[in-house]
Design a protein around this motif. Sequence first.
Motif, PDB file in Angstrom:
ATOM      1  N   LYS A  75       0.808  -1.229   0.000  1.00  0.00           N
ATOM      2  CA  LYS A  75       0.000   0.000   0.000  1.00  0.00           C
ATOM      3  C   LYS A  75       0.835   1.270   0.000  1.00  0.00           C
ATOM      4  O   LYS A  75       0.447   2.256  -0.617  1.00  0.00           O
ATOM      5  CB  LYS A  75      -0.881   0.030   1.271  1.00  0.00           C
ATOM      6  CG  LYS A  75      -2.056  -0.900   1.253  1.00  0.00           C
ATOM      7  CD  LYS A  75      -3.199  -0.294   0.485  1.00  0.00           C
ATOM      8  CE  LYS A  75      -4.395  -1.226   0.475  1.00  0.00           C
ATOM      9  NZ  LYS A  75      -5.391  -0.824  -0.493  1.00  0.00           N
ATOM     10  N   ALA A  76       1.926   1.283   0.780  1.00  0.00           N
ATOM     11  CA  ALA A  76       2.599   2.572   0.975  1.00  0.00           C
ATOM     12  C   ALA A  76       4.096   2.396   1.165  1.00  0.00           C
ATOM     13  O   ALA A  76       4.554   1.336   1.617  1.00  0.00           O
ATOM     14  CB  ALA A  76       2.005   3.261   2.195  1.00  0.00           C
ATOM     15  N   SER A  78       7.923   4.582   2.231  1.00  0.00           N
ATOM     16  CA  SER A  78       8.502   5.771   2.838  1.00  0.00           C
ATOM     17  C   SER A  78      10.013   5.755   2.670  1.00  0.00           C
ATOM     18  O   SER A  78      10.658   4.720   2.874  1.00  0.00           O
ATOM     19  CB  SER A  78       8.134   5.802   4.336  1.00  0.00           C
ATOM     20  OG  SER A  78       8.898   6.770   4.991  1.00  0.00           O
ATOM     21  N   ALA A  89       7.894   3.108  -5.067  1.00  0.00           N
ATOM     22  CA  ALA A  89       6.439   3.312  -4.949  1.00  0.00           C
ATOM     23  C   ALA A  89       5.772   3.237  -6.325  1.00  0.00           C
ATOM     24  O   ALA A  89       4.687   2.654  -6.465  1.00  0.00           O
ATOM     25  CB  ALA A  89       6.153   4.651  -4.275  1.00  0.00           C
ATOM     26  N   ASN A  93       2.835   0.922  -7.488  1.00  0.00           N
ATOM     27  CA  ASN A  93       1.652   1.763  -7.463  1.00  0.00           C
ATOM     28  C   ASN A  93       1.208   2.079  -6.030  1.00  0.00           C
ATOM     29  O   ASN A  93       0.016   2.002  -5.702  1.00  0.00           O
ATOM     30  CB  ASN A  93       0.522   1.038  -8.231  1.00  0.00           C
ATOM     31  CG  ASN A  93      -0.534   2.004  -8.677  1.00  0.00           C
ATOM     32  OD1 ASN A  93      -0.269   3.216  -8.740  1.00  0.00           O
ATOM     33  ND2 ASN A  93      -1.715   1.490  -8.963  1.00  0.00           N
ATOM     34  N   GLY A  94       2.199   2.412  -5.179  1.00  0.00           N
ATOM     35  CA  GLY A  94       1.867   2.660  -3.773  1.00  0.00           C
ATOM     36  C   GLY A  94       1.875   4.136  -3.426  1.00  0.00           C
ATOM     37  O   GLY A  94       2.375   4.971  -4.184  1.00  0.00           O
ATOM     38  N   LYS A  95       1.331   4.441  -2.241  1.00  0.00           N
ATOM     39  CA  LYS A  95       1.361   5.830  -1.763  1.00  0.00           C
ATOM     40  C   LYS A  95       2.779   6.164  -1.316  1.00  0.00           C
ATOM     41  O   LYS A  95       3.531   5.275  -0.927  1.00  0.00           O
ATOM     42  CB  LYS A  95       0.402   5.979  -0.573  1.00  0.00           C
ATOM     43  CG  LYS A  95      -1.047   5.940  -0.982  1.00  0.00           C
ATOM     44  CD  LYS A  95      -1.943   6.142   0.223  1.00  0.00           C
ATOM     45  CE  LYS A  95      -2.523   4.826   0.682  1.00  0.00           C
ATOM     46  NZ  LYS A  95      -3.459   4.914   1.776  1.00  0.00           N
ATOM     47  N   LYS A  96       3.124   7.463  -1.341  1.00  0.00           N
ATOM     48  CA  LYS A  96       4.496   7.885  -1.013  1.00  0.00           C
ATOM     49  C   LYS A  96       4.503   8.764   0.231  1.00  0.00           C
ATOM     50  O   LYS A  96       3.720   9.703   0.325  1.00  0.00           O
ATOM     51  CB  LYS A  96       5.074   8.694  -2.177  1.00  0.00           C
ATOM     52  CG  LYS A  96       5.150   7.921  -3.478  1.00  0.00           C
ATOM     53  CD  LYS A  96       5.623   8.828  -4.613  1.00  0.00           C
ATOM     54  CE  LYS A  96       5.515   8.101  -5.946  1.00  0.00           C
ATOM     55  NZ  LYS A  96       5.847   8.962  -7.088  1.00  0.00           N
ATOM     56  N   TYR A  97       5.419   8.433   1.131  1.00  0.00           N
ATOM     57  CA  TYR A  97       5.584   9.264   2.331  1.00  0.00           C
ATOM     58  C   TYR A  97       7.071   9.570   2.532  1.00  0.00           C
ATOM     59  O   TYR A  97       7.900   8.652   2.593  1.00  0.00           O
ATOM     60  CB  TYR A  97       5.074   8.529   3.573  1.00  0.00           C
ATOM     61  CG  TYR A  97       3.581   8.287   3.553  1.00  0.00           C
ATOM     62  CD1 TYR A  97       2.693   9.319   3.836  1.00  0.00           C
ATOM     63  CD2 TYR A  97       3.078   7.028   3.255  1.00  0.00           C
ATOM     64  CE1 TYR A  97       1.316   9.089   3.809  1.00  0.00           C
ATOM     65  CE2 TYR A  97       1.711   6.786   3.234  1.00  0.00           C
ATOM     66  CZ  TYR A  97       0.832   7.830   3.515  1.00  0.00           C
ATOM     67  OH  TYR A  97      -0.507   7.604   3.495  1.00  0.00           O
ATOM     68  N   ASP A 106      -1.194   6.071   8.353  1.00  0.00           N
ATOM     69  CA  ASP A 106      -2.075   5.594   7.270  1.00  0.00           C
ATOM     70  C   ASP A 106      -2.874   4.374   7.748  1.00  0.00           C
ATOM     71  O   ASP A 106      -2.309   3.330   8.086  1.00  0.00           O
ATOM     72  CB  ASP A 106      -1.198   5.222   6.049  1.00  0.00           C
ATOM     73  CG  ASP A 106      -2.038   4.903   4.810  1.00  0.00           C
ATOM     74  OD1 ASP A 106      -3.158   4.369   4.958  1.00  0.00           O
ATOM     75  OD2 ASP A 106      -1.546   5.176   3.699  1.00  0.00           O
TER      76      ASP A 106
END
Length: 426
Positions: A75-76, A78, A89, A93-97, A106
């Motif tokens: 999912k994410a 970092s 990411a 296709n993941g979220k970026k932090y 999250d």
Amino acid sequence: MELFQTKENLGISRRNFIKTTTTGLIATASVSAVKSSMAQNNRLGVGIIGCGARGAHLSQALKHIQDNDKTIQLKAFSDIYKPRLDKLADTYNGKKYANHHDLLKDKEVDIVFIATPDHHHAQQTIDAVNAGKHVYCEKPMTHWRQWDLAKKMTEVVAQSDRVFQLGTQGMSDSAYRQVKKLIQQGKIGQPVHIECGFFRLGDWGERGMKIDDPNAKPGPDLDWEAFLGDAPKRDFDVSRFFRWRMYEDYAGGMSTDLYPHTLTPIVYAIGVKFPSLVVATGGKLRYEEREIPDTFDMLVHYDGKIDLILMGTQANEYQGTALRGQNRVPVFRGWEGTITIDGDDIVCWPANALKTQNPERIPIEKGENLTDFIRNFVDCCIRGDKNTMSPIDIGLWVQTTLIMGMMSWKNRKVAMFDEQKGITFS
Ligand SMILES: NC(=O)c1ccc[n+]([C@@H]2O[C@H](COP(=O)([O-])OP(=O)(O)OC[C@H]3O[C@@H](n4cnc5c(N)ncnc54)[C@H](O)[C@@H]3O)[C@@H](O)[C@H]2O)c1
């Protein structure tokens, strides 16, 4: 630095390791938080902290589980260095932090995999557990200057209902569970002398680490303060950032990078905990440019019962005997006999081995496998079972031993351990 990572490690049949898992500090715990998250999408959401070489390799294994088992979803991600964050990411296709604290907020993330440099492992594990996440944390548990933090990390994990696995994937090798059983059955009598090691040619894990961009500088794409964390404050240096394994502020060399792989399954197999005494020698015997030793030998003593010798160099990769990963195969000597490994067999010799022509050979059921190791952890998270293959209590016993080795070597003293006094020197 890729250890034991072969194609074979990734293409994998599903196996149930659960019945054979190791000791745990605390038994089964509740998983209500996980269940509620799973109820939404039927899968556990995974977050990766640290998008370098290991983060990429773990993501590959996780993608295999995502596609085949359908129990998880990446999912994410970092990382404090944007080009690496973007690359990994975008691949999944993941979220970026840019900051791990934001990833931990999250709600779609149930499990985190920590693959940052050593000095971040403990604090990021504590942050993740406090945020309600299950944690797979790469070895070593901590940097070698962080023994107090190693104890705190152990307490925080033990007191929570979160599942933890340390990334010593050698614990997935059934050979050690089989050896443990044989020792418990009295095959070699009282274990008295253990020999093990790690030999490798080249310091490609340190000086050889890739410098992605020689002109990289702190700024919006590179958070140098976050890289330093609680390590000593220093001006930015491109080598320190990309080749952190060369520097003792962030790494320890053979002892803390490679020996967790060697020592963790052995401590498990012989059933010891903290050592009573450790003495170490070594140094930069080949690679002058780095701060940390390339050759490191440790003598470890347990409770007036067992001596263990752990040896290694990065100047020569001869194993002395059959290769198992990059570890020299261990030799377990007891009062009544000896156990060692030869290829795919565990080999048992009587104590008077010189008079024996045909030792007993027992096939190893299944070798080390990273994907199965991660799968075991995911299964534990789903069931709320804290008894993972590489639990935190064994991690602390091993990390304490390795820290004592580093301190013995640096101080040129003998390091001793006592439950009341902790680590002292003479
Ligand atoms: N189990 C194994 O066989 C194995 C193999 C390789 C590496 N490792 C372990 O994995 C860890 C990472 O090693 P690597 O080779 O991937 O190093 P690496 O330098 O390639 O990757 C580390 C990444 O962490 C990022 N980072 C640094 N500080 C951060 C922070 N505060 N928050 C988020 N990201 C941060 C860096 O920018 C970098 O992208 C090490 O501790 C190493 O011991 C384990």
